[in-house]
Design an enzyme around this catalytic site. Structure first.
Site, PDB file in Angstrom:
ATOM      1  CG  ASP A  25      -1.836  -1.221   1.231  1.00 31.60           C
ATOM      2  OD1 ASP A  25      -2.220  -1.682   0.144  1.00 31.60           O
ATOM      3  OD2 ASP A  25      -2.123  -1.727   2.330  1.00 31.60           O
ATOM      4  CE  LYS A  66       2.584  -2.642  -4.310  1.00 34.19           C
ATOM      5  NZ  LYS A  66       2.267  -2.247  -2.923  1.00 34.19           N
ATOM      6  CG  ASN A  91      -2.891 -10.744  -2.357  1.00 33.08           C
ATOM      7  OD1 ASN A  91      -2.933 -10.503  -3.566  1.00 33.08           O
ATOM      8  ND2 ASN A  91      -1.836 -11.311  -1.801  1.00 33.08           N
ATOM      9  N   GLY A 116      -4.628  -4.244  -3.620  1.00 34.78           N
ATOM     10  CA  GLY A 116      -5.592  -3.198  -3.937  1.00 34.78           C
ATOM     11  C   GLY A 116      -4.788  -2.001  -4.387  1.00 34.78           C
ATOM     12  CG  HIS A 117      -2.131  -2.135  -7.024  1.00 38.79           C
ATOM     13  ND1 HIS A 117      -1.246  -2.684  -7.908  1.00 38.79           N
ATOM     14  CD2 HIS A 117      -1.812  -2.660  -5.810  1.00 38.79           C
ATOM     15  CE1 HIS A 117      -0.437  -3.521  -7.267  1.00 38.79           C
ATOM     16  NE2 HIS A 117      -0.773  -3.519  -5.988  1.00 38.79           N
ATOM     17  CB  THR A 122      -6.488 -10.305   1.871  1.00 38.56           C
ATOM     18  OG1 THR A 122      -6.011 -11.334   1.000  1.00 38.56           O
ATOM     19  CG2 THR A 122      -5.404  -9.267   2.081  1.00 38.56           C
ATOM     20  CD  GLN A 176       0.696  -9.058  -2.848  1.00 37.75           C
ATOM     21  OE1 GLN A 176       1.185  -9.658  -3.793  1.00 37.75           O
ATOM     22  NE2 GLN A 176      -0.524  -8.605  -2.893  1.00 37.75           N
TER      23      GLN A 176
HETATM   24  P1  GDP Z   1      -0.609   0.205  -3.585  1.00 42.17           P
HETATM   25  O1  GDP Z   1      -1.238  -1.037  -3.070  1.00 42.17           O
HETATM   26  O2  GDP Z   1       0.867   0.244  -3.327  1.00 42.17           O
HETATM   27  O3  GDP Z   1      -0.934   0.494  -5.015  1.00 42.17           O
HETATM   28  O4  GDP Z   1      -1.214   1.413  -2.725  1.00 42.17           O
HETATM   29  P2  GDP Z   1      -2.764   1.631  -2.323  1.00 42.17           P
HETATM   30  O5  GDP Z   1      -3.499   2.111  -3.506  1.00 42.17           O
HETATM   31  O6  GDP Z   1      -3.286   0.436  -1.601  1.00 42.17           O
HETATM   32  O7  GDP Z   1      -2.633   2.764  -1.219  1.00 42.17           O
HETATM   33  C1  GDP Z   1      -2.061   4.006  -1.488  1.00 42.17           C
HETATM   34  C2  GDP Z   1      -3.056   5.131  -1.123  1.00 42.17           C
HETATM   35  O8  GDP Z   1      -2.375   6.377  -1.061  1.00 42.17           O
HETATM   36  C3  GDP Z   1      -4.166   5.322  -2.142  1.00 42.17           C
HETATM   37  O9  GDP Z   1      -5.340   5.750  -1.479  1.00 42.17           O
HETATM   38  C4  GDP Z   1      -3.625   6.438  -3.040  1.00 42.17           C
HETATM   39  O10 GDP Z   1      -4.662   7.177  -3.683  1.00 42.17           O
HETATM   40  C5  GDP Z   1      -2.918   7.291  -2.026  1.00 42.17           C
HETATM   41  N1  GDP Z   1      -1.737   8.033  -2.504  1.00 42.17           N
HETATM   42  C6  GDP Z   1      -0.704   7.556  -3.245  1.00 42.17           C
HETATM   43  N2  GDP Z   1       0.267   8.485  -3.342  1.00 42.17           N
HETATM   44  C7  GDP Z   1      -0.154   9.565  -2.643  1.00 42.17           C
HETATM   45  C8  GDP Z   1       0.443  10.835  -2.343  1.00 42.17           C
HETATM   46  O11 GDP Z   1       1.559  11.156  -2.737  1.00 42.17           O
HETATM   47  N3  GDP Z   1      -0.307  11.702  -1.572  1.00 42.17           N
HETATM   48  C9  GDP Z   1      -1.548  11.376  -1.126  1.00 42.17           C
HETATM   49  N4  GDP Z   1      -2.198  12.272  -0.362  1.00 42.17           N
HETATM   50  N5  GDP Z   1      -2.136  10.190  -1.386  1.00 42.17           N
HETATM   51  C10 GDP Z   1      -1.433   9.294  -2.122  1.00 42.17           C
HETATM   52  P1  IMO Z   2      -0.750  -4.270  -2.260  1.00 43.38           P
HETATM   53  O1  IMO Z   2      -0.295  -4.788  -3.593  1.00 43.38           O
HETATM   54  C1  IMO Z   2      -0.941  -4.726   2.072  1.00 43.38           C
HETATM   55  C2  IMO Z   2      -0.803  -8.814   3.627  1.00 43.38           C
HETATM   56  C3  IMO Z   2      -2.072  -9.223   4.368  1.00 43.38           C
HETATM   57  C4  IMO Z   2      -1.491 -10.194   5.376  1.00 43.38           C
HETATM   58  C5  IMO Z   2      -0.401 -10.905   4.557  1.00 43.38           C
HETATM   59  C6  IMO Z   2      -0.827 -12.232   3.961  1.00 43.38           C
HETATM   60  O2  IMO Z   2      -2.056  -3.559  -2.297  1.00 43.38           O
HETATM   61  O3  IMO Z   2       0.333  -3.488  -1.601  1.00 43.38           O
HETATM   62  P2  IMO Z   2      -2.459 -12.868   1.959  1.00 43.38           P
HETATM   63  O4  IMO Z   2      -3.913 -12.590   1.753  1.00 43.38           O
HETATM   64  O5  IMO Z   2      -1.586 -12.330   0.875  1.00 43.38           O
HETATM   65  O6  IMO Z   2      -2.181 -14.317   2.244  1.00 43.38           O
HETATM   66  O7  IMO Z   2      -2.086 -12.077   3.313  1.00 43.38           O
HETATM   67  O8  IMO Z   2      -0.044 -10.011   3.514  1.00 43.38           O
HETATM   68  N1  IMO Z   2      -1.022  -8.293   2.257  1.00 43.38           N
HETATM   69  C7  IMO Z   2      -1.025  -7.000   1.946  1.00 43.38           C
HETATM   70  N2  IMO Z   2      -0.927  -5.906   2.713  1.00 43.38           N
HETATM   71  N3  IMO Z   2      -1.031  -4.594   0.727  1.00 43.38           N
HETATM   72  C8  IMO Z   2      -1.088  -5.680  -0.060  1.00 43.38           C
HETATM   73  O9  IMO Z   2      -1.049  -5.602  -1.413  1.00 43.38           O
HETATM   74  C9  IMO Z   2      -1.131  -6.953   0.542  1.00 43.38           C
HETATM   75  N4  IMO Z   2      -1.219  -8.220   0.067  1.00 43.38           N
HETATM   76  C10 IMO Z   2      -1.133  -9.023   1.126  1.00 43.38           C
HETATM   77  O10 IMO Z   2      -2.666  -8.114   4.988  1.00 43.38           O
HETATM   78  O11 IMO Z   2      -0.853  -9.523   6.413  1.00 43.38           O
HETATM   79 MG    MG Z   3      -2.796  -1.662  -1.814  1.00 38.30          MG
END
Ligand code: GDP
Ligand code: IMO
Ligand code: MG
Length: 454
Positions: A18, A21, A43, A45-46, A134, A230
């Site tokens: 999270d 990416k 699992n 969420g981008h 997840t 991840q």
């Molecule tokens: P990922 O799993 O690595 O793709 O990241 P996620 O989408 O799960 O979580 C990143 C969160 O941060 C999302 O809600 C994005 O919209 C938000 N985000 C990403 N970069 C920035 C930033 O530079 N500033 C702010 N305020 N939000 C950001």
């Molecule tokens: P992105 O790509 C954050 C974590 C789960 C748990 C562990 C194992 O959005 O960054 P799983 O369901 O994969 O067997 O869970 O890994 N986990 C993540 N945490 N972002 C993710 O993906 C994750 N994918 C798995 O919360 O601790």
């Molecule tokens: Mg994510």
């Protein structure tokens, strides 16, 4: 042999996921021809912002929002077909052109069945210390792949009898295990076969020989973006085992998942947030106290908020996949320094520098972990024997007073507040990795790119 220039950029998570990416991969995809999701499954969420709307993509690469891209779900991914179909329809509903034409799926990617999700939940219940997965069936689907009983996307194109035989074998093996506890756990293969044979018809034109597809792009020296899922500490080898996911989500794992090899790699961007977060269980040395811990939500007023609550509030730190409140803490240079072995970074991208400024203003200070006190000794690396010592390292911090304001329209590094630049430069000194990209907002465009850093 004809030589070609490496042309792939890998976007890899630097902590526990999270980090943003999806945003960075999508932004990079603006100039890309091929975007590949490499590992994990639903699992992940981008979040990608498309025309002002936030999209939480679980399987389709974020680059799909740019119409010139071909998007591939690679062989390293385990696919929940219900989630994938829903996502495709959502993207089509938003008017994104030719989604089914541009989206390709490796024939070698594995299928997540509903029983994998049930097994995921059941294994968690049976464990002494649950991982906090997840519950998307990821571990059981990869286990079946390793046991060589998994079903691949290609298998969905078999005739009904051949597919039924394969599904029957996979379910029989699980049901034998569950007979011991007196239940025939999985619904019959004949029920499943019709549903998944129909998926084969829906996805037929998207299923490809991905080696061949990727080869076409590499030979023509087209731009490729690998969208990692991840992150470093969730990797099943490098990470906090057993509190990890079931794939190799570090750079080389992502290359395999994307049908690439090391010679294709031009650049590795390791993505982090300016503060840290973690979902699920496991060590988190810089974690800050919070009222909402381990899913137990308690009422509290703003005055009673702990630092962890404040970070979560400004960062909106609730899981994109599970909606669980994320654990939060300060940026950890020791962890990032240690990740170099696993990730081979060229550059860091530090997202949420805007958010950290707000957190600092509310808390009154910002902390940056530069070393650990572990077993009574100061160390500068991430230890891997915490289960033996029953100790989580205590961070040694560098302090920054107050916070800052950064408008999401800011694009020039020199225009950042002095404190914010000092923060970034301290990270560079402490980790030895240049910070080329800085996130100042959620939109794909809300990124400072320091072109002077090569
Ligand atoms: P990922 O799993 O690595 O793709 O990241 P996620 O989408 O799960 O979580 C990143 C969160 O941060 C999302 O809600 C994005 O919209 C938000 N985000 C990403 N970069 C920035 C930033 O530079 N500033 C702010 N305020 N939000 C950001
Ligand atoms: P992105 O790509 C954050 C974590 C789960 C748990 C562990 C194992 O959005 O960054 P799983 O369901 O994969 O067997 O869970 O890994 N986990 C993540 N945490 N972002 C993710 O993906 C994750 N994918 C798995 O919360 O601790
Ligand atoms: Mg994510």
């Amino acid at each position: 042999m004809v030589k070609y220039e490496p042309n792939a950029t890998a976007i890899i998570g630097g902590a526990w996921g999270d980090e943003g990416k999806g945003k960075v991969a999508s932004r990079k995809a603006k100039e890309a021809d091929l975007v590949i999701r490499a590992t994990g499954g639903a699992n992940a969420g981008h979040t990608v912002v498309f025309e002002g709307k936030k999209l939480a993509l679980h399987l389709v690469p974020g680059g799909i929002v740019y119409p010139q891209t071909t998007c591939l779900i690679g062989q390293g991914v385990v696919i929940d077909l219900n989630v994938l179909l829903k996502e495709i329809k959502q993207l089509e509903g938003l008017g994104i052109p030719r989604v089914r034409e541009r989206l390709k799926i490796s024939g070698r990617a594995h299928v997540v069945f509903p029983f994998h999700k049930d097994l995921d939940e059941l294994y968690e219940i049976m464990k002494d210390n649950p991982v906090g997965t997840t519950k998307k069936g990821i571990g059981p689907a990869y286990a079946d792949k390793d046991n060589r009983i998994g079903i691949r996307m290609y298998d969905l194109l078999l005739n009904l009898d051949e597919l039924e035989k394969k599904i029957e074998q996979e379910t029989r093996i699980h049901n034998i295990l569950f007979m011991n506890i007196g239940i025939s756990y999985i619904k019959s293969s004949s029920e499943l076969v019709h549903e998944f044979h129909s998926f084969g018809i829906v996805f037929k034109d998207m299923i490809v020989n991905a080696d061949h597809l990727v080869d076409e792009f590499t030979r023509k020296e087209k731009n490729i973006v690998v969208e990692g899922a991840q992150a470093y500490r969730l990797d099943k080898d490098f990470g906090d085992y057993p509190n990890v996911t079931s794939s190799n989500c570090v750079t080389d794992g992502a290359l395999i998942g994307a049908h690439l090899n090391h010679k294709d790699l031009k650049e590795t961007i390791v993505v982090l947030k300016a503060y840290f977060s973690r979902v699920g269980n496991g060590p988190f040395p810089t974690e800050q106290p919070a009222h909402i811990q381990d899913d137990k939500v308690t009422e509290y007023s703003d005055e009673e908020a702990y630092n962890g609550d404040i970070i979560r509030k400004y960062g909106h730190e609730f899981g994109a996949t599970t909606k669980r409140p994320r654990r939060t803490g300060w940026f950890d240079c020791v962890l990032v320094r240690s990740s170099k072995r696993a990730l081979g970074p060229d550059f860091l991208c530090i997202n949420h520098l805007d958010t950290l400024g707000k957190i600092g203003k509310d808390v009154g200070f910002i902390q940056l972990c530069v070393a650990y006190d572990y077993q009574g000794v100061r160390i500068d690396y991430y230890p891997d024997d915490m289960e033996l010592t029953h100790e989580v390292p205590k961070p040694i911090y560098h302090w920054f007073r107050g916070g800052w304001d950064i408008p999401s329209s800011l694009r020039n590094y020199e225009d950042l507040p002095e404190q914010a630049k000092k923060y970034i430069e301290t990270i560079e000194i402490q980790t030895g990795i240049p910070v080329k990209y800085i996130g100042v907002g959620p939109d794909n465009e809300d990124l400072i790119v320091r072109e002077d850093i090569e």
